[in-house]
Write an enzyme that holds these catalytic residues in place. Sequence first.
Site, PDB file in Angstrom:
ATOM      1  N   ARG A   1      -0.932  19.413  14.926  1.00  0.00           N
ATOM      2  CA  ARG A   1      -1.943  19.295  14.049  1.00  0.00           C
ATOM      3  C   ARG A   1      -3.529  19.604  14.256  1.00  0.00           C
ATOM      4  NH1 ARG A   1      -1.628  13.036  14.235  1.00  0.00           N
ATOM      5  NH2 ARG A   1      -3.366  13.125  12.891  1.00  0.00           N
TER       6      ARG A   1
ATOM      7  N   SER B   1       0.545   7.822  14.585  1.00  0.00           N
ATOM      8  CA  SER B   1       0.219   8.185  16.069  1.00  0.00           C
ATOM      9  C   SER B   1      -0.504   7.236  16.946  1.00  0.00           C
ATOM     10  CB  SER B   1      -0.854   9.382  15.735  1.00  0.00           C
ATOM     11  OG  SER B   1      -1.437   9.862  17.122  1.00  0.00           O
TER      12      SER B   1
ATOM     13  N   ASP C   1       4.581  12.499  19.856  1.00  0.00           N
ATOM     14  CA  ASP C   1       3.336  12.358  19.364  1.00  0.00           C
ATOM     15  C   ASP C   1       2.341  13.304  19.968  1.00  0.00           C
ATOM     16  OD1 ASP C   1       0.821  11.224  17.735  1.00  0.00           O
ATOM     17  OD2 ASP C   1       0.303  10.500  19.844  1.00  0.00           O
TER      18      ASP C   1
ATOM     19  N   LYS D   1       2.013   4.801  19.992  1.00  0.00           N
ATOM     20  CA  LYS D   1       1.491   4.486  21.396  1.00  0.00           C
ATOM     21  C   LYS D   1       1.388   2.867  21.826  1.00  0.00           C
ATOM     22  CE  LYS D   1      -1.415   7.945  20.548  1.00  0.00           C
ATOM     23  NZ  LYS D   1      -2.207   9.088  20.318  1.00  0.00           N
TER      24      LYS D   1
ATOM     25  N   HIS E   1      -6.680  -2.139  20.399  1.00  0.00           N
ATOM     26  CA  HIS E   1      -7.111  -0.834  20.273  1.00  0.00           C
ATOM     27  C   HIS E   1      -8.175  -0.551  19.578  1.00  0.00           C
ATOM     28  CE1 HIS E   1      -6.145   3.620  20.420  1.00  0.00           C
ATOM     29  NE2 HIS E   1      -6.603   3.500  19.301  1.00  0.00           N
TER      30      HIS E   1
HETATM   31  N1  URA Z   1      -6.082   9.371  17.753  1.00  0.00           N
HETATM   32  C1  URA Z   1      -4.752   9.547  17.795  1.00  0.00           C
HETATM   33  O1  URA Z   1      -4.086   8.857  18.853  1.00  0.00           O
HETATM   34  N2  URA Z   1      -4.071  10.087  17.058  1.00  0.00           N
HETATM   35  C2  URA Z   1      -4.432  10.777  15.752  1.00  0.00           C
HETATM   36  O2  URA Z   1      -3.818  11.173  15.022  1.00  0.00           O
HETATM   37  C3  URA Z   1      -5.987  10.660  15.824  1.00  0.00           C
HETATM   38  C4  URA Z   1      -6.684   9.860  16.567  1.00  0.00           C
END
Ligand code: URA
Length: 433
Positions: free
Chosen positions: A168, A183, A161, A187, A82
């Site tokens: 947020r 977050s 999320d 994923k 990632h």
């Molecule tokens: N990218 C994400 O997937 N989550 C975040 O909180 C910030 C950047």
Amino acid sequence: MRMVDLIEKKRDGKELNTEEIQYIINGYTDGSIPDYQVSALTMAIFFQGMTEKERADLTMAMVESGDQIDLTAIEGIKVDKHSTGGVGDTTTLVLGPLVAAVGVPVAKMSGRGLGHTGGTIDKLEAVPGFHVEIENEEFIRLVNENKLAVIGQSGNLTPADKKLYSLRDVTATVNSIPLIASSIMSKKIAAGADAIVLDVKTGAGAFMKSLDDSKALAQAMVNIGNNVGRKTMAVISDMSQPLGFAIGNALEVKEAIDTLRGEGPKDLTDLCLALGSHMVYLANKASTLEEARQKLEEAIKNGSALKSFKTFLQSQGGDASVVDDPDTLPKAKYVVELPAKEEGYVSEIVADAVGTAAMWLGAGRATKESQIDLAVGLELRKKMGDFVKQGESLVTIHSNQEDIEKVKEKLYESISLSKENVVAPTLIHGEIT
Ligand code: URA
Ligand code: CA
């Protein structure tokens, strides 16, 4: 349990336990806890932070809020990579076929998203015929057979999320390391990875601009991964200037092909070898990092990395002849050079601004509804530290619009020249385990 008591607990700097975090995430996902209470909680987290245990609990509660991809039918250790995002980051296109060539299974779930260029799927769709609309069973079969397949994101991955991130975004609480780290990790974990290699970018074109913040984010993600049973490590890499030369979809596919052939830009090649070595090592396909790196270098040299890319494209409907003849990729109508106005050493290429220029050409989406133009984008002719003569090209602009004055102006603003010798930035700023 009452949400107001949990907000108060966090506001006062106390630790929330596993059940409390599950209560919050479940209630927020099903709508029984309203936005205003969760906003108050995220602001409390912003100021009070979260302990390691809370971060792991939050991550797993978000993982469990939706579908989890089951990759157990794929043989071997599934290692995902990632990147926290940058400009012209072609690494995913290179790493997939590269590590697959040495036997690491890559079951990649990817998205389109917003940004300077398209996501991995958009880029791959520059190859005529290539598509990601495949059934799950076909996806698994292809990974077992070829070690590499890419599928579009499932609809219901980490819904908690999605909701939390949107909240947020409008409550000034994006920039909290525990919230960002959980977050991102939620994923990756929901997508079924056994092990995770993170490429955390740092510098002007990155989400985290300072090295200290980038390291803190990397450490937070690595700790979450390891605490929930996924082997995780991070490489901190430079994004003060764009990575490689190409910024644009078809242009990056071409750049990936060059790199798999061993003729790619040095920074992109070096970063792919560094990240790839960790992937191979975590997948148990080498007993040391050095051995992993040698295997990858060999795969480039003996053509198996390039062959792996061809097989992959073909297996998902793509015209693999683009690998030997990149001229069949989409091409822009106008190819224009940007001449240097004076001579000097390139001292700055503001990655963000260059990315914006590429987006103006149509290489990326400004909003979800924007159409992407796969053919357009930028090719840097010079990188930081290079000397340029007056009139020599700084950038090649690939455009389908004739009027590109605004793009040219933006590029001139983002590239600085100096009379003095400039040292190119370090590519890899550290590793976090
Ligand atoms: N990218 C994400 O997937 N989550 C975040 O909180 C910030 C950047
Ligand atoms: Ca690139």
